[in-house]
Design a protein around this motif. Structure first.
Motif, PDB file in Angstrom:
ATOM      1  N   SER A 149      26.211   8.296 -47.560  1.00 51.58           N
ATOM      2  CA  SER A 149      26.837   7.094 -47.039  1.00 51.58           C
ATOM      3  C   SER A 149      26.417   6.911 -45.580  1.00 51.58           C
ATOM      4  O   SER A 149      26.167   7.900 -44.874  1.00 51.58           O
ATOM      5  CB  SER A 149      28.363   7.235 -47.105  1.00 51.58           C
ATOM      6  OG  SER A 149      29.012   6.316 -46.252  1.00 51.58           O
ATOM      7  N   PRO A 150      26.359   5.684 -45.094  1.00 52.13           N
ATOM      8  CA  PRO A 150      26.160   5.503 -43.651  1.00 52.13           C
ATOM      9  C   PRO A 150      27.170   6.295 -42.818  1.00 52.13           C
ATOM     10  O   PRO A 150      26.850   6.724 -41.699  1.00 52.13           O
ATOM     11  CB  PRO A 150      26.348   3.989 -43.473  1.00 52.13           C
ATOM     12  CG  PRO A 150      25.858   3.415 -44.757  1.00 52.13           C
ATOM     13  CD  PRO A 150      26.344   4.383 -45.813  1.00 52.13           C
ATOM     14  N   TRP A 154      26.934   8.595 -39.109  1.00 53.23           N
ATOM     15  CA  TRP A 154      27.638   7.441 -38.573  1.00 53.23           C
ATOM     16  C   TRP A 154      27.149   6.988 -37.199  1.00 53.23           C
ATOM     17  O   TRP A 154      26.820   5.817 -36.991  1.00 53.23           O
ATOM     18  CB  TRP A 154      29.120   7.755 -38.548  1.00 53.23           C
ATOM     19  CG  TRP A 154      30.036   6.611 -38.236  1.00 53.23           C
ATOM     20  CD1 TRP A 154      30.993   6.582 -37.265  1.00 53.23           C
ATOM     21  CD2 TRP A 154      30.130   5.346 -38.912  1.00 53.23           C
ATOM     22  NE1 TRP A 154      31.680   5.387 -37.299  1.00 53.23           N
ATOM     23  CE2 TRP A 154      31.167   4.610 -38.303  1.00 53.23           C
ATOM     24  CE3 TRP A 154      29.434   4.774 -39.972  1.00 53.23           C
ATOM     25  CZ2 TRP A 154      31.525   3.329 -38.720  1.00 53.23           C
ATOM     26  CZ3 TRP A 154      29.784   3.493 -40.394  1.00 53.23           C
ATOM     27  CH2 TRP A 154      30.813   2.789 -39.766  1.00 53.23           C
ATOM     28  N   GLU A 155      27.133   7.884 -36.239  1.00 52.34           N
ATOM     29  CA  GLU A 155      26.770   7.466 -34.876  1.00 52.34           C
ATOM     30  C   GLU A 155      25.338   6.946 -34.825  1.00 52.34           C
ATOM     31  O   GLU A 155      25.053   5.914 -34.208  1.00 52.34           O
ATOM     32  CB  GLU A 155      26.963   8.622 -33.888  1.00 52.34           C
ATOM     33  CG  GLU A 155      28.413   9.020 -33.683  1.00 52.34           C
ATOM     34  CD  GLU A 155      29.283   7.877 -33.175  1.00 52.34           C
ATOM     35  OE1 GLU A 155      28.784   7.056 -32.382  1.00 52.34           O
ATOM     36  OE2 GLU A 155      30.464   7.801 -33.589  1.00 52.34           O
ATOM     37  N   ALA A 156      24.430   7.641 -35.491  1.00 51.92           N
ATOM     38  CA  ALA A 156      23.040   7.191 -35.515  1.00 51.92           C
ATOM     39  C   ALA A 156      22.916   5.864 -36.256  1.00 51.92           C
ATOM     40  O   ALA A 156      22.120   4.990 -35.862  1.00 51.92           O
ATOM     41  CB  ALA A 156      22.157   8.251 -36.169  1.00 51.92           C
ATOM     42  N   TYR A 157      23.700   5.709 -37.300  1.00 53.48           N
ATOM     43  CA  TYR A 157      23.645   4.460 -38.067  1.00 53.48           C
ATOM     44  C   TYR A 157      24.161   3.294 -37.232  1.00 53.48           C
ATOM     45  O   TYR A 157      23.555   2.211 -37.198  1.00 53.48           O
ATOM     46  CB  TYR A 157      24.456   4.603 -39.357  1.00 53.48           C
ATOM     47  CG  TYR A 157      24.110   3.572 -40.401  1.00 53.48           C
ATOM     48  CD1 TYR A 157      23.098   3.820 -41.328  1.00 53.48           C
ATOM     49  CD2 TYR A 157      24.762   2.342 -40.455  1.00 53.48           C
ATOM     50  CE1 TYR A 157      22.758   2.873 -42.281  1.00 53.48           C
ATOM     51  CE2 TYR A 157      24.428   1.391 -41.402  1.00 53.48           C
ATOM     52  CZ  TYR A 157      23.424   1.653 -42.310  1.00 53.48           C
ATOM     53  OH  TYR A 157      23.080   0.716 -43.248  1.00 53.48           O
ATOM     54  N   GLY A 162      24.642  -1.275 -35.835  1.00 55.39           N
ATOM     55  CA  GLY A 162      25.895  -1.856 -35.392  1.00 55.39           C
ATOM     56  C   GLY A 162      26.851  -2.072 -36.555  1.00 55.39           C
ATOM     57  O   GLY A 162      26.514  -1.869 -37.725  1.00 55.39           O
ATOM     58  N   LEU A 163      28.069  -2.523 -36.233  1.00 49.39           N
ATOM     59  CA  LEU A 163      29.068  -2.735 -37.272  1.00 49.39           C
ATOM     60  C   LEU A 163      28.672  -3.880 -38.206  1.00 49.39           C
ATOM     61  O   LEU A 163      29.035  -3.873 -39.384  1.00 49.39           O
ATOM     62  CB  LEU A 163      30.436  -3.021 -36.642  1.00 49.39           C
ATOM     63  CG  LEU A 163      31.638  -2.877 -37.574  1.00 49.39           C
ATOM     64  CD1 LEU A 163      31.757  -1.454 -38.111  1.00 49.39           C
ATOM     65  CD2 LEU A 163      32.924  -3.274 -36.849  1.00 49.39           C
ATOM     66  N   GLU A 164      27.895  -4.828 -37.709  1.00 49.35           N
ATOM     67  CA  GLU A 164      27.418  -5.919 -38.556  1.00 49.35           C
ATOM     68  C   GLU A 164      26.544  -5.380 -39.682  1.00 49.35           C
ATOM     69  O   GLU A 164      26.521  -5.933 -40.787  1.00 49.35           O
ATOM     70  CB  GLU A 164      26.641  -6.933 -37.719  1.00 49.35           C
ATOM     71  CG  GLU A 164      25.975  -8.044 -38.513  1.00 49.35           C
ATOM     72  CD  GLU A 164      26.955  -8.884 -39.328  1.00 49.35           C
ATOM     73  OE1 GLU A 164      26.574  -9.314 -40.433  1.00 49.35           O
ATOM     74  OE2 GLU A 164      28.089  -9.091 -38.866  1.00 49.35           O
ATOM     75  N   GLY A 165      25.840  -4.294 -39.421  1.00 46.89           N
ATOM     76  CA  GLY A 165      25.021  -3.684 -40.455  1.00 46.89           C
ATOM     77  C   GLY A 165      25.817  -2.876 -41.461  1.00 46.89           C
ATOM     78  O   GLY A 165      25.307  -2.546 -42.532  1.00 46.89           O
ATOM     79  N   VAL A 166      27.066  -2.554 -41.121  1.00 48.38           N
ATOM     80  CA  VAL A 166      27.933  -1.820 -42.034  1.00 48.38           C
ATOM     81  C   VAL A 166      28.681  -2.783 -42.950  1.00 48.38           C
ATOM     82  O   VAL A 166      28.804  -2.549 -44.159  1.00 48.38           O
ATOM     83  CB  VAL A 166      28.937  -0.952 -41.241  1.00 48.38           C
ATOM     84  CG1 VAL A 166      29.876  -0.212 -42.191  1.00 48.38           C
ATOM     85  CG2 VAL A 166      28.207   0.043 -40.347  1.00 48.38           C
ATOM     86  N   PHE A 167      29.169  -3.873 -42.376  1.00 48.87           N
ATOM     87  CA  PHE A 167      29.915  -4.891 -43.135  1.00 48.87           C
ATOM     88  C   PHE A 167      29.236  -6.255 -42.971  1.00 48.87           C
ATOM     89  O   PHE A 167      29.780  -7.159 -42.330  1.00 48.87           O
ATOM     90  CB  PHE A 167      31.364  -4.963 -42.651  1.00 48.87           C
ATOM     91  CG  PHE A 167      32.155  -3.715 -42.901  1.00 48.87           C
ATOM     92  CD1 PHE A 167      32.534  -3.358 -44.180  1.00 48.87           C
ATOM     93  CD2 PHE A 167      32.526  -2.891 -41.844  1.00 48.87           C
ATOM     94  CE1 PHE A 167      33.273  -2.204 -44.416  1.00 48.87           C
ATOM     95  CE2 PHE A 167      33.267  -1.739 -42.070  1.00 48.87           C
ATOM     96  CZ  PHE A 167      33.638  -1.391 -43.363  1.00 48.87           C
ATOM     97  N   PRO A 168      28.046  -6.426 -43.535  1.00 46.44           N
ATOM     98  CA  PRO A 168      27.304  -7.671 -43.311  1.00 46.44           C
ATOM     99  C   PRO A 168      27.831  -8.822 -44.176  1.00 46.44           C
ATOM    100  O   PRO A 168      28.253  -8.626 -45.316  1.00 46.44           O
ATOM    101  CB  PRO A 168      25.877  -7.300 -43.723  1.00 46.44           C
ATOM    102  CG  PRO A 168      26.070  -6.241 -44.770  1.00 46.44           C
ATOM    103  CD  PRO A 168      27.288  -5.456 -44.343  1.00 46.44           C
ATOM    104  N   VAL A 169      27.800 -10.014 -43.607  1.00 46.36           N
ATOM    105  CA  VAL A 169      28.122 -11.245 -44.323  1.00 46.36           C
ATOM    106  C   VAL A 169      27.012 -12.244 -44.023  1.00 46.36           C
ATOM    107  O   VAL A 169      26.670 -12.456 -42.860  1.00 46.36           O
ATOM    108  CB  VAL A 169      29.486 -11.819 -43.892  1.00 46.36           C
ATOM    109  CG1 VAL A 169      29.739 -13.172 -44.557  1.00 46.36           C
ATOM    110  CG2 VAL A 169      30.611 -10.841 -44.228  1.00 46.36           C
ATOM    111  N   ALA A 170      26.442 -12.826 -45.060  1.00 48.53           N
ATOM    112  CA  ALA A 170      25.362 -13.805 -44.897  1.00 48.53           C
ATOM    113  C   ALA A 170      25.964 -15.208 -44.957  1.00 48.53           C
ATOM    114  O   ALA A 170      26.567 -15.591 -45.963  1.00 48.53           O
ATOM    115  CB  ALA A 170      24.312 -13.636 -45.993  1.00 48.53           C
ATOM    116  N   ARG A 171      25.801 -15.956 -43.895  1.00 52.15           N
ATOM    117  CA  ARG A 171      26.293 -17.340 -43.844  1.00 52.15           C
ATOM    118  C   ARG A 171      25.156 -18.244 -44.318  1.00 52.15           C
ATOM    119  O   ARG A 171      24.144 -18.392 -43.637  1.00 52.15           O
ATOM    120  CB  ARG A 171      26.765 -17.679 -42.438  1.00 52.15           C
ATOM    121  CG  ARG A 171      27.947 -16.805 -42.024  1.00 52.15           C
ATOM    122  CD  ARG A 171      28.471 -17.076 -40.625  1.00 52.15           C
ATOM    123  NE  ARG A 171      29.572 -16.169 -40.332  1.00 52.15           N
ATOM    124  CZ  ARG A 171      30.858 -16.402 -40.604  1.00 52.15           C
ATOM    125  NH1 ARG A 171      31.191 -17.547 -41.198  1.00 52.15           N
ATOM    126  NH2 ARG A 171      31.788 -15.519 -40.316  1.00 52.15           N
TER     127      ARG A 171
END
Length: 353
Positions: A149-150, A154-157, A162-171
């Motif tokens: 898992s990321p 965690w810290e390197a990920y 960033g947090l956007e890469g953990v919980f991404p949403v595409a608009r």
């Protein structure tokens, strides 16, 4: 960007193909690309039927979990990554992008993916490709019984994505799209985190036991939909071929669930496109913006729970469990079972269970 207020979404229930019996990496890679090439005709003909039947063009197609490879079994993490892992700039994504571009649709799916920042690792990744052929979202599965898992790096990920890469949403032109992988639909925190970043449609790629009984996942799909006022488009496999396991062990019940938690379309068994439905984003958005007892998203108070979650975290799996001296360390296959056993022991000592 022109908004599409109402369109059809289609969950393609297709057979996942295990590559474990193929003799080498070259044959496995060739099989993946051949499988991707087959998709275009299946999606095209299915979408034509849906558009003619419903009057709403298909703009979103969701594919099942690990469709092109099945799951890794006991093969080591580095070996599986080398054999079937998709690289971000690799030929598999290029081929899928070509399918999405020629069809003029958003294509969501799930694969095992490599990352140059974490050599020899793979992450189970849900992706969305837009009609230009570009990958506009990649979500790495956070909670898995048997995969990195990321959070394990965690810290390197976070430093890289960033947090956007953990919980991404595409608009996008068809709404705010997010992905949830497989049994992560059982965890309300993941869907909530994505909803709090604006997600309106959850693309759920899964491989699960279909049943006439209400399974845990079926219940969760409806709950995640109504508690977040979001659509769930859930594509299941139509079995897994190429293994000793009975073919239909993970088959059936692909669904579209509306933002009120109602199953509006559901497939039976076998390969089919019949889990399709029109998504009405205008109605969803109006509901989200209307004060009401049923506006569960607006009534939520995240600050109430943040401190309680933080205080309860100690016995559970912590971050960076696969890092040593600042470098990722590849675990053996038995690591995951051992780690869960250790968590259970800590939970018993803490009086949680």
């Amino acid at each position: 960007m022109t908004e599409t207020a109402s369109f059809s979404a289609m969950a393609m229930q297709l057979t996942a193909r295990s590559l474990e019996r193929l003799p080498d990496t070259a044959s496995a890679r060739a099989a993946i690309l051949a499988h991707i090439a087959e998709l275009e005709g299946q999606i095209r003909t299915s979408a034509i039927f849906v558009a003619q039947y419903s009057g709403k063009p298909v703009k979103l197609v969701v594919l099942p979990e690990y469709l092109f490879t099945s799951y890794p079994g006991r093969i080591s993490i580095p070996d599986f990554a080398a054999r079937v892992g998709f690289a971000a700039d690799g030929p598999e994504y290029a081929a899928l992008g070509g399918v999405a571009e020629r069809l003029g649709m958003f294509l969501a799916g799930n694969a095992y993916e490599t990352d140059a920042a974490f050599p020899d690792f793979y992450f189970q990744t849900s992706f969305i490709i837009d009609p230009s052929g570009a990958v506009v979202l990649r979500y790495r599965r956070l909670l898995s019984m048997f995969a990195p898992s990321p959070h394990d790096v965690w810290e390197a990920y976070l430093d890289k994505y960033g947090l956007e890469g953990v919980f991404p949403v595409a608009r996008t032109a068809i709404g705010n799209l997010a992905c949830i992988a497989s049994e992560e639909i059982l965890y309300p925190e993941i869907a909530r985190a994505l909803a709090l970043r604006g997600a309106e449609v959850f693309c759920h790629s899964s491989s699960e036991i279909g049943s006439p009984l209400a399974t845990h996942k079926d219940i969760a799909k409806q709950a995640r939909a109504f508690e977040n006022l979001a659509y769930v488009v859930s594509a299941n496999t139509a079995g897994i071929s190429g293994t000793a396991m009975p073919l239909a062990s993970a088959d059936g019940n692909s669904q579209v669930v509306d933002w009120k938690g109602r199953i509006v379309a559901q497939s039976g068994d076998g390969e089919t496109f019949t889990a399709f439905a029109a998504l009405d984003l205008a109605a969803l958005r109006e509901a989200r913006r209307t004060p009401a007892m049923t506006n569960y998203l607006a009534r939520q108070r995240p600050a109430l729970f943040a401190e309680g979650y933080a205080a309860a975290a100690a016995p559970f799996r912590g971050p960076d469990g696969m890092m040593e001296s600042g470098k990722p360390v590849i675990p053996d296959r038995d690591h995951f079972q051992r780690a869960q056993g250790e968590v259970i022991e800590r939970l018993v000592k803490a009086g949680v269970i």
